[in-house]
Scaffold this motif. Structure first.
Motif, short mmCIF file in Angstrom:
data_model
loop_
_atom_site.label_atom_id
_atom_site.label_comp_id
_atom_site.label_asym_id
_atom_site.label_seq_id
_atom_site.Cartn_x
_atom_site.Cartn_y
_atom_site.Cartn_z
N MET A 1 0.86 -1.17 0.00
CA MET A 1 0.00 0.00 0.00
C MET A 1 0.90 1.23 0.00
N LEU A 2 0.65 2.13 -0.93
CA LEU A 2 1.48 3.32 -1.10
C LEU A 2 0.63 4.56 -0.87
N THR A 3 1.13 5.45 -0.05
CA THR A 3 0.41 6.69 0.19
C THR A 3 1.28 7.91 -0.08
N SER A 4 2.59 7.76 0.04
CA SER A 4 3.49 8.89 -0.13
C SER A 4 4.30 8.75 -1.40
N SER A 5 4.47 9.85 -2.07
CA SER A 5 5.19 9.84 -3.33
C SER A 5 6.68 9.67 -3.09
N GLY A 6 7.34 8.90 -3.94
CA GLY A 6 8.79 8.80 -3.92
C GLY A 6 9.38 7.86 -2.90
N ILE A 7 8.56 7.24 -2.08
CA ILE A 7 9.09 6.32 -1.07
C ILE A 7 8.89 4.90 -1.56
N GLU A 8 9.99 4.19 -1.77
CA GLU A 8 9.91 2.84 -2.29
C GLU A 8 9.58 1.86 -1.19
N LYS A 9 8.67 0.96 -1.50
CA LYS A 9 8.38 -0.15 -0.58
C LYS A 9 8.95 -1.41 -1.21
N LYS A 10 9.54 -2.25 -0.36
CA LYS A 10 10.26 -3.41 -0.89
C LYS A 10 9.92 -4.64 -0.06
N SER A 11 9.77 -5.75 -0.77
CA SER A 11 9.55 -7.02 -0.11
C SER A 11 10.21 -8.10 -0.95
N GLY A 12 11.37 -8.52 -0.53
CA GLY A 12 12.11 -9.52 -1.29
C GLY A 12 12.47 -9.00 -2.67
N ARG A 13 12.04 -9.74 -3.69
CA ARG A 13 12.36 -9.34 -5.06
C ARG A 13 11.35 -8.33 -5.63
N LEU A 14 10.34 -8.00 -4.85
CA LEU A 14 9.33 -7.06 -5.31
C LEU A 14 9.54 -5.69 -4.69
N SER A 15 9.29 -4.67 -5.47
CA SER A 15 9.34 -3.31 -4.95
C SER A 15 8.35 -2.46 -5.72
N SER A 16 7.93 -1.38 -5.09
CA SER A 16 6.95 -0.51 -5.71
C SER A 16 7.16 0.91 -5.24
N ILE A 17 6.79 1.85 -6.10
CA ILE A 17 6.93 3.26 -5.77
C ILE A 17 5.79 4.03 -6.39
N LEU A 18 5.41 5.12 -5.73
CA LEU A 18 4.30 5.95 -6.18
C LEU A 18 4.83 7.30 -6.65
N ASP A 19 4.30 7.81 -7.73
CA ASP A 19 4.64 9.14 -8.23
C ASP A 19 3.35 9.94 -8.33
N LYS A 20 3.08 10.74 -7.32
CA LYS A 20 1.81 11.48 -7.30
C LYS A 20 1.79 12.57 -8.35
N LYS A 21 2.95 13.07 -8.73
CA LYS A 21 2.99 14.10 -9.76
C LYS A 21 2.56 13.54 -11.10
N GLU A 22 3.04 12.32 -11.38
CA GLU A 22 2.70 11.65 -12.63
C GLU A 22 1.45 10.79 -12.51
N LEU A 23 0.86 10.76 -11.32
CA LEU A 23 -0.34 9.95 -11.07
C LEU A 23 -0.11 8.51 -11.52
N SER A 24 0.97 7.93 -11.03
CA SER A 24 1.29 6.58 -11.46
C SER A 24 2.08 5.85 -10.39
N SER A 25 2.16 4.55 -10.60
CA SER A 25 2.96 3.70 -9.73
C SER A 25 3.55 2.59 -10.58
N ILE A 26 4.70 2.08 -10.15
CA ILE A 26 5.27 0.92 -10.82
C ILE A 26 5.53 -0.17 -9.79
N LEU A 27 5.43 -1.40 -10.28
CA LEU A 27 5.76 -2.58 -9.48
C LEU A 27 6.89 -3.29 -10.21
#
Lengths: 112, 112
Positions: free
Chosen positions: B48-74
């Protein structure tokens, strides 16, 4: 860790019959959500409850009703079933309102 | 109308490859973005991502949110066949809304 429990896991009903799906949230979780997922579709929100009160309502047909009980489990009651109601019904739970929602294994309803 | 768009819709890779899944959203209000993995059963919570630019990581998976671009990547590194699944992105708009609105998902197939 305990997860969300749903029963039954599979249910076959005929048109115009009724069905009741049950959901037992993760212990201490006070918020329950119901989603419907058709084949090849993403989950669609139906309804949610927080502290035994309806908290949000989505695309739930008038033929369906739901409630959350004092032990926080929830039941989804479906009447006058139609062929189009055939789907996976997921229950999810979270702690203290909207947040990380954890899904149960689902009930696969088939209406014939 | 609020919407979530995921890309690609489908992706086939070989074990060991790194993949990036995209999720973009157009919403009136935004509180959080969630990623789920769905195999032939219930969606499993990933991030779950709420803040922009803070990467969350779990093992080989990671995700980040870009509120400026209204997007996220996994991102999934060193993919394994067990990573084969549908990856769902969902947003929560906050306020009095409890529901999650899902994208259509990305079907990832990892071949040996």
């Amino acid at each position: 860790a305990a997860g969300v429990i749903q029963s039954p896991r599979h249910l076959i009903k005929e048109k115009r019959e009724t069905a009741t799906l049950k959901c037992y949230p993760i212990p201490r979780h006070d918020t329950v959500y119901w989603y419907q997922q058709g084949p090849g579709q993403d989950p669609q929100f139906l309804i949610s409850f927080y502290e035994k009160m309806q908290s949000d309502k989505g695309s739930i047909p008038d033929r369906f009703s739901a409630q959350q009980f004092s032990d926080y489990h929830s039941e989804l009651n479906m009447s006058s079933l139609e062929l189009g109601d055939s789907a996976l019904y997921f229950c999810a739970s979270s702690l203290a309102g909207p947040g990380e929602q954890y899904f149960g294994p689902g009930t696969r309803l088939t209406v014939t | 109308e609020d919407k979530v768009v995921q890309s690609p819709l489908s992706l086939v890779v070989h074990e060991g490859d790194t993949v990036t899944l995209n999720c973009s959203y157009e919403v009136t209000n935004f509180r959080s973005l969630l990623w789920y993995k769905q195999e032939k059963k219930a969606p499993t919570f990933l991030f779950m991502l709420t803040s922009s630019g803070i990467e969350k990581k779990s093992g080989r998976l990671s995700s980040i949110l870009d509120k400026k671009e209204l997007s996220s990547i996994l991102n999934i590194t060193a993919t394994q066949t067990g990573d084969s699944a549908i990856y769902l992105c969902a947003f929560h708009s906050g306020g009095s809304n409890y529901k999650l609105t899902f994208g259509k998902g990305t079907l990832l197939t990892v071949n040996p």
